[in-house]
Scaffold this active site. Structure first.
Site, short mmCIF file in Angstrom:
data_model
loop_
_atom_site.label_atom_id
_atom_site.label_comp_id
_atom_site.label_asym_id
_atom_site.label_seq_id
_atom_site.Cartn_x
_atom_site.Cartn_y
_atom_site.Cartn_z
N SER A 596 0.72 -1.31 0.05
CA SER A 596 -0.02 -0.01 0.12
C SER A 596 0.79 1.15 0.14
CB SER A 596 -0.98 0.03 1.10
OG SER A 596 -2.02 0.85 1.20
N ASP A 671 -8.99 -4.71 -6.18
CA ASP A 671 -8.85 -3.79 -5.31
C ASP A 671 -9.56 -2.54 -5.53
OD1 ASP A 671 -7.42 -1.96 -3.43
OD2 ASP A 671 -5.44 -2.87 -3.76
N HIS A 703 -7.56 -5.37 -1.62
CA HIS A 703 -6.38 -4.57 -1.10
C HIS A 703 -5.60 -5.44 -0.10
CE1 HIS A 703 -3.71 -1.22 -0.86
NE2 HIS A 703 -3.65 -1.20 0.61
#
Length: 726
Positions: A596, A671, A703
């Site tokens: 991320s 995602d 995600h």
């Protein structure tokens, strides 16, 4: 005789060898971490304090199904099974009592939507009669919540807000205009859910006669399209996602009165490009409080609204040259009998607790110092005490304190080196402490408010015993100075057979985003035990908290404002150079990985730090902040229209020509948070720059890139890449 002596000697040798062999510790395997759950820890789930203060309830899995048990606080012993899922025929996964504990709301067949949102089948259990009432004939609904009057349940269905009367199952439809991708009543839109940490957007009034809710008009918010794979013709899933600089949902606050059947709209001002992320009942059903933030989130306003007329008046305002961090200062508590409210703020440079009167005037700052209150646990109005967790001992630790409402008599209640989380009883007489540190898995203990321990509820002794069989590395904390002289914190894991004269490759683990921390004295999870596997394969694993991370004050955190990536990656490169200077580090084999924000950092680091990093793994990265959502991105960068350079100067896409090392780029195509689009555009830029790299996409994974065999596959992939490239 000689043969006898030889036999005895051989036996002694075998016994000695056997003892030595038994003491040989095992290496951590990928199977241990991701298949066998060798290092998973136990917890105590679903704890709810009961109203008399003498008991708490807890959800656990019985042999035949879920049970809610009643625990005596004084003895720590289970006294009664309150709810037995097997007897009811319900495999519920969560429960909630109403205020007088005469009814319980049970949720089952929970279906996840986004990070915090879900829908489920809900039943109401009458605790005295044992009668179970199925809501809405078993249709899945969202955020079912019992009223304070015990006579209704409010919920959201198909973007509209409803209430059902428990006496006769009569349904009141409070709103009529809910529609997917247009209007949402009583539930948060995607970006509020993700970035303001909220999902339910309605609250019962104290008397149960009114309900306040937030309405989201996302008609003009641009749609994002995700393709769902697995069918002959892939399906499109379109949802409203406001990217930086784009149109947000128009939000408004409303109050429905059950007696009159009328809805009052709250006047939140003429400006519509705002955020309304919090509503609170102040103790009176006639007065609602709410927070308003401007688009750039550098001005926070607290208002009171008259729920009969909708008229509002400003109570408190806080401004900043950077941003006011609502998520970090989400501790507003209204005191009884109009004695004002308690809140937290970073206005003096560190997050501290403040007491205001009912009109918003400051009575006093309760806590002070060059440390932070990480969260306000409880307010004991009768004893005039506050309980809070802070970083006073160390920014890498979280300890539990009590202090007087007058700011005097501060006392450390739980001060072992490590990290505490506290769940305090409603009467403030007891608390349950969750404690870990880098070497100690979760320990759950029951205490009196004075700090005296009553009972250990879980100590994970079985896990500790298993860990003794493994050659686990200890987390060694260290400090070093970055380019501007700032001292940064880090930790290192070394192999158990570490040799001073040998040089080792290094894998750095990074997150690095605003207010985050990876360097803390707390227990890790599967990711940390994967690091242990790599250490036992001969790697050093290191993590460093760069400038912009949390627990070190506002200025340290806000330094990166309007320029995300610049200082953070300078610090990670400086950290790599510091490591390269150590005699036992192979300076030619330093890698970096992250997920991320950490994926953004690792890919950017490999490019702008091309002479330092040999390889990088970038998982689910933001590759240009232009693709991320409004609330998070604009909080730290302003809008692209105001600060184009802040968006582009430190995008990995801008620096693809600098790539020299080895890159593994990983992303899930499903995602909804950091879109697969980020990986696609970085890959396209790398191809245009004629740069070779490796990539893996995970179909329909979100995600977290998980589910089924996914986690095993991902970490096996990353392990193989590290072994080949470092």
């Amino acid at each position: 005789m000689i043969q006898l002596r030889l036999a005895v000697a051989m036996l002694a040798l075998l016994l000695t060898f056997g003892e030595s062999y038994a003491q040989i510790q095992k290496h951590v395997t990928l199977e241990d971490v991701f298949k066998s759950d060798v290092f998973s820890q136990k917890a105590v789930y679903g704890i709810n304090w009961m109203r008399d203060g003498k008991y708490y309830s807890s959800l656990r899995r019985g042999v035949t199904g879920p049970v809610v048990v009643k625990v005596n606080v004084a003895s720590g012993e289970e006294e009664e099974v309150l709810i037995d899922g097997a007897k009811l025929g319900l495999n519920f996964s969560s429960y909630a009592f109403n205020q007088d504990e005469s009814k319980a709301l049970l949720s089952s067949e929970v279906e996840k939507i986004y990070r915090r949102s879900s829908k489920a089948v809900n039943h109401v259990l009458d605790m005295e009669s044992g009668k179970v009432q199925k809501l809405m004939d078993g249709e899945k609904i969202m955020y079912a919540t019992l009223s304070p009057g015990n006579d209704k349940v409010a919920f959201v269905k198909d973007n509209d807000l409803y209430a059902v009367s428990l006496a006769d199952n009569q349904v009141t439809r409070i709103t009529e205009d809910g529609e997917f991708n247009k209007i949402i009543n009583g539930a948060a839109d995607w970006v509020y859910e993700e970035e303001f940490s909220m999902s339910r957007a309605f609250e019962w009034s104290p008397d149960g006669k009114k309900i306040a809710f937030i309405r989201f008009d996302e008609t003009e918010v641009p749609e994002f399209n995700m393709q769902v794979w697995g069918k002959l013709y892939p399906e499109d899933y379109k949802f409203k996602y406001p990217k930086a600089g784009e149109k947000n949902a128009e939000v408004s606050i409303h109050v429905y009165d059950f007696d009159s059947g009328q809805t009052v709209s709250v006047d939140a001002g003429d400006e519509k490009d705002i955020y309304l992320p919090r509503i609170y009942w102040t103790g009176s059903s006639e007065k609602l409080a709410y927070i308003r933030l401007n688009r750039l989130q550098n001005q926070l306003d607290l208002f009171y609204a008259n729920t009969n007329t909708g008229a509002s008046n400003l109570v408190l305002q806080e401004k900043s040259e950077t941003y006011v961090d609502l998520n970090y200062n989400d501790d507003l508590r209204f005191l009884e009998d109009g004695k004002g409210f308690i809140r937290t703020s970073e206005q003096d440079g560190f997050k501290h607790i403040y007491h205001h009167d009912n009109e918003g005037n400051l009575i006093r700052q309760i806590t002070k110092g060059n440390w932070e209150v990480s969260n306000l646990v409880a307010v004991d109005e009768r004893a005039k005490r506050l309980y809070f967790i802070s970083t006073e001992q160390s920014p890498m630790e979280r300890n539990f304190y009590v202090i007087g409402l007058d700011g005097k008599g501060k006392k450390l209640l739980a001060g072992n080196k490590g990290t505490y989380r506290i769940n305090m009883s409603k009467d403030k007489k007891y608390y349950i402490a969750d404690f870990t540190n880098a070497e100690t898995p979760l320990k759950v203990t029951l205490h009196e408010a004075s700090g005296k321990e009553i009972k250990v509820l879980e100590d994970n002794q079985a896990l500790k015993d298993r860990m003794r069989n493994y050659a686990l590395a200890k987390r060694e904390f260290f400090e070093f100075e970055t380019v501007d002289g700032t001292v940064l914190n880090g930790y290192m894991l070394k192999p158990s057979d570490f040799e001073e004269g040998k040089q080792y490759p290094v894998l750095m683990y990074v997150y690095g985003g605003p207010g985050s921390q990876t360097v803390n004295n707390s227990w890790g999870g599967a990711r940390d035990f994967w690091h242990q596997h790599l250490v036992q394969e001969g790697y050093l694993v290191v993590s460093i908290d760069n400038r912009g991370t949390g627990a070190r004050g506002r200025d340290f955190k806000h330094l990166t404002y309007a320029n995300l990536g610049k200082y953070e990656i300078e610090d990670q490169i400086a950290g790599a150079k510091y490591l390269a200077s150590l005699p036992y580090v192979d300076s030619g084999r330093i890698g970096i990985w992250g997920w991320s924000y950490g994926g953004y950092m690792s890919s950017l680091g490999l490019m702008v730090g091309s002479d330092v990093f040999k390889a990088a793994i970038s998982v689910a990265p933001v590759t240009t902040w232009r693709y991320y959502d409004t609330i998070y991105t604009e909080r730290y960068l302003q809008t692209p229209q105001l600060n184009a350079a802040g968006y582009d100067d430190n995008s990995p896409i801008t620096h693809v020509n600098k790539l020299k090392g080895e890159l593994l780029l990983v992303h899930g195509t499903g995602d909804d948070n950091v879109h697969f689009q980020n990986a696609v555009d970085l890959a396209d830029a790398l191809i245009r720059a004629d740069k070779q790299f490796e990539t893996m996409f995970y179909p329909n994974r979100d995600h977290g890139i998980s589910g089924g065999n996914t986690t095993w596959h991902l970490y096996s992939l990353m392990t193989d890449f590290i072994k080949r490239k470092l």
